[in-house]
Design a protein around this motif. Structure first.
Motif, PDB file in Angstrom:
ATOM      1  N   VAL A 283       0.858  -1.184   0.000  1.00 31.25           N
ATOM      2  CA  VAL A 283       0.000   0.000   0.000  1.00 31.25           C
ATOM      3  C   VAL A 283       0.892   1.232   0.000  1.00 31.25           C
ATOM      4  N   LYS A 284       0.646   2.123  -0.953  1.00 33.10           N
ATOM      5  CA  LYS A 284       1.436   3.349  -1.070  1.00 33.10           C
ATOM      6  C   LYS A 284       0.501   4.544  -1.140  1.00 33.10           C
ATOM      7  N   THR A 285       0.989   5.675  -0.649  1.00 28.94           N
ATOM      8  CA  THR A 285       0.238   6.920  -0.732  1.00 28.94           C
ATOM      9  C   THR A 285       0.425   7.511  -2.123  1.00 28.94           C
ATOM     10  N   MET A 286      -0.678   7.962  -2.704  1.00 33.95           N
ATOM     11  CA  MET A 286      -0.630   8.528  -4.048  1.00 33.95           C
ATOM     12  C   MET A 286      -0.465  10.044  -3.977  1.00 33.95           C
ATOM     13  N   ALA A 287      -0.023  10.637  -5.056  1.00 32.49           N
ATOM     14  CA  ALA A 287       0.197  12.079  -5.098  1.00 32.49           C
ATOM     15  C   ALA A 287      -1.123  12.852  -5.090  1.00 32.49           C
ATOM     16  N   TYR A 288      -2.177  12.244  -5.590  1.00 35.73           N
ATOM     17  CA  TYR A 288      -3.489  12.889  -5.614  1.00 35.73           C
ATOM     18  C   TYR A 288      -4.560  11.813  -5.482  1.00 35.73           C
ATOM     19  N   LYS A 289      -5.764  12.237  -5.148  1.00 36.66           N
ATOM     20  CA  LYS A 289      -6.857  11.289  -4.963  1.00 36.66           C
ATOM     21  C   LYS A 289      -7.288  10.695  -6.299  1.00 36.66           C
ATOM     22  N   ILE A 290      -7.568   9.409  -6.286  1.00 38.85           N
ATOM     23  CA  ILE A 290      -8.163   8.721  -7.425  1.00 38.85           C
ATOM     24  C   ILE A 290      -9.407   8.031  -6.886  1.00 38.85           C
ATOM     25  N   ASN A 291     -10.560   8.373  -7.417  1.00 39.78           N
ATOM     26  CA  ASN A 291     -11.838   7.806  -6.958  1.00 39.78           C
ATOM     27  C   ASN A 291     -11.993   7.928  -5.441  1.00 39.78           C
ATOM     28  N   LYS A 292     -11.648   9.091  -4.905  1.00 40.63           N
ATOM     29  CA  LYS A 292     -11.760   9.408  -3.476  1.00 40.63           C
ATOM     30  C   LYS A 292     -10.835   8.573  -2.598  1.00 40.63           C
ATOM     31  N   ASN A 293      -9.789   8.004  -3.159  1.00 38.08           N
ATOM     32  CA  ASN A 293      -8.815   7.214  -2.404  1.00 38.08           C
ATOM     33  C   ASN A 293      -7.471   7.922  -2.416  1.00 38.08           C
ATOM     34  N   ARG A 294      -6.826   7.987  -1.252  1.00 34.04           N
ATOM     35  CA  ARG A 294      -5.492   8.586  -1.153  1.00 34.04           C
ATOM     36  C   ARG A 294      -4.390   7.535  -1.216  1.00 34.04           C
ATOM     37  N   LYS A 295      -4.734   6.281  -0.971  1.00 33.42           N
ATOM     38  CA  LYS A 295      -3.756   5.197  -0.983  1.00 33.42           C
ATOM     39  C   LYS A 295      -4.245   4.100  -1.911  1.00 33.42           C
ATOM     40  N   GLY A 296      -3.337   3.208  -2.277  1.00 34.13           N
ATOM     41  CA  GLY A 296      -3.717   2.097  -3.128  1.00 34.13           C
ATOM     42  C   GLY A 296      -2.704   0.970  -3.040  1.00 34.13           C
ATOM     43  N   HIS A 297      -3.164  -0.234  -3.360  1.00 36.97           N
ATOM     44  CA  HIS A 297      -2.289  -1.407  -3.450  1.00 36.97           C
ATOM     45  C   HIS A 297      -1.651  -1.394  -4.837  1.00 36.97           C
ATOM     46  N   TYR A 298      -0.331  -1.469  -4.878  1.00 37.47           N
ATOM     47  CA  TYR A 298       0.392  -1.441  -6.146  1.00 37.47           C
ATOM     48  C   TYR A 298       0.885  -2.841  -6.495  1.00 37.47           C
ATOM     49  N   GLY A 299       0.694  -3.222  -7.754  1.00 35.28           N
ATOM     50  CA  GLY A 299       1.191  -4.496  -8.262  1.00 35.28           C
ATOM     51  C   GLY A 299       1.943  -4.275  -9.559  1.00 35.28           C
ATOM     52  N   PHE A 300       2.908  -5.137  -9.843  1.00 31.47           N
ATOM     53  CA  PHE A 300       3.785  -4.974 -10.999  1.00 31.47           C
ATOM     54  C   PHE A 300       3.886  -6.306 -11.731  1.00 31.47           C
ATOM     55  N   LEU A 301       3.742  -6.277 -13.054  1.00 39.33           N
ATOM     56  CA  LEU A 301       3.845  -7.480 -13.883  1.00 39.33           C
ATOM     57  C   LEU A 301       4.861  -7.252 -14.992  1.00 39.33           C
ATOM     58  N   ARG A 302       5.692  -8.250 -15.235  1.00 35.38           N
ATOM     59  CA  ARG A 302       6.573  -8.258 -16.410  1.00 35.38           C
ATOM     60  C   ARG A 302       6.050  -9.343 -17.334  1.00 35.38           C
ATOM     61  N   THR A 303       5.740  -8.971 -18.575  1.00 31.71           N
ATOM     62  CA  THR A 303       5.129  -9.945 -19.481  1.00 31.71           C
ATOM     63  C   THR A 303       5.838  -9.976 -20.827  1.00 31.71           C
ATOM     64  N   ASP A 304       5.676 -11.103 -21.488  1.00 33.19           N
ATOM     65  CA  ASP A 304       6.089 -11.309 -22.873  1.00 33.19           C
ATOM     66  C   ASP A 304       4.829 -11.803 -23.569  1.00 33.19           C
ATOM     67  N   ALA A 305       4.090 -10.874 -24.188  1.00 32.28           N
ATOM     68  CA  ALA A 305       2.751 -11.216 -24.659  1.00 32.28           C
ATOM     69  C   ALA A 305       2.431 -10.488 -25.959  1.00 32.28           C
ATOM     70  N   PRO A 306       1.533 -11.078 -26.754  1.00 29.97           N
ATOM     71  CA  PRO A 306       1.065 -10.365 -27.943  1.00 29.97           C
ATOM     72  C   PRO A 306       0.168  -9.191 -27.542  1.00 29.97           C
ATOM     73  N   SER A 307       0.003  -8.256 -28.445  1.00 37.38           N
ATOM     74  CA  SER A 307      -0.771  -7.059 -28.118  1.00 37.38           C
ATOM     75  C   SER A 307      -2.227  -7.387 -27.803  1.00 37.38           C
ATOM     76  N   ALA A 308      -2.773  -8.447 -28.402  1.00 34.94           N
ATOM     77  CA  ALA A 308      -4.159  -8.825 -28.125  1.00 34.94           C
ATOM     78  C   ALA A 308      -4.332  -9.226 -26.659  1.00 34.94           C
ATOM     79  N   ALA A 309      -3.344  -9.926 -26.099  1.00 36.42           N
ATOM     80  CA  ALA A 309      -3.419 -10.333 -24.693  1.00 36.42           C
ATOM     81  C   ALA A 309      -3.342  -9.116 -23.777  1.00 36.42           C
ATOM     82  N   VAL A 310      -2.498  -8.160 -24.135  1.00 36.49           N
ATOM     83  CA  VAL A 310      -2.360  -6.951 -23.319  1.00 36.49           C
ATOM     84  C   VAL A 310      -3.644  -6.128 -23.383  1.00 36.49           C
ATOM     85  N   GLN A 311      -4.225  -6.011 -24.562  1.00 33.83           N
ATOM     86  CA  GLN A 311      -5.473  -5.261 -24.702  1.00 33.83           C
ATOM     87  C   GLN A 311      -6.602  -5.910 -23.911  1.00 33.83           C
TER      88      GLN A 311
END
Length: 144
Positions: free
Chosen positions: A45-73
């Motif tokens: 959970v990290k504090t954000m620089a500004y509110k997003i949908n009335k939230n000041r904090k959020g859970h951050y997740g990170f993914l590294r992928t090797d995928a075609p553009s259709a999968a990403v879309q």
């Protein structure tokens, strides 16, 4: 296939297990559409620089992928529809860095901080700081 990095921000009222489950869910979406997930990280959970949908904090997740553009879309489409996901950032990269991301390296470096010991807030300065003794400056003017 092109290489991508994705950062997801989920609502702050989720538990850690739910946020990690969300990362796993989007990993399976990439895998089901012909891509490979090379690595996932949960940044917490990290504090954000500004509110997003009335939230000041959020859970951050990170993914590294090797995928075609259709999968990403498809993953981005499902993330936009998911109620718990506030933001998704996808970046196409030339190559993935080995080891943990910069955010995880920051978390590991926290243990290297030195203790202040008995110096308190004043650091190495004495009780008067660098001003010297009071006698050298003459008498104080009278207060009104």
């Amino acid at each position: 296939m092109p290489l991508y990095e994705h950062v997801l921000i989920a609502r702050q009222d989720l538990s850690n297990a739910q946020a990690e489950g969300l990362i796993e869910h989007f990993s399976t979406v990439i895998g089901d559409n012909g891509g490979k997930v090379l690595g996932t990280e949960y940044w917490g959970v990290k504090t954000m620089a500004y509110k997003i949908n009335k939230n000041r904090k959020g859970h951050y997740g990170f993914l590294r992928t090797d995928a075609p553009s259709a999968a990403v879309q498809e993953m981005e489409r499902l993330a936009r529809l998911h109620d718990d996901v506030m933001r998704v950032l996808t970046i196409k990269v030339d190559g993935h860095d080995e080891g943990p991301s910069v955010q995880m390296q920051k978390r590991d470096d926290r243990g290297d901080r030195e203790e202040r010991g008995d110096r308190g807030d004043r650091g190495d300065r004495g009780p008067r700081g660098d001003r010297g003794p009071r006698e050298d400056r003459g008498p104080r003017p009278e207060r009104r």
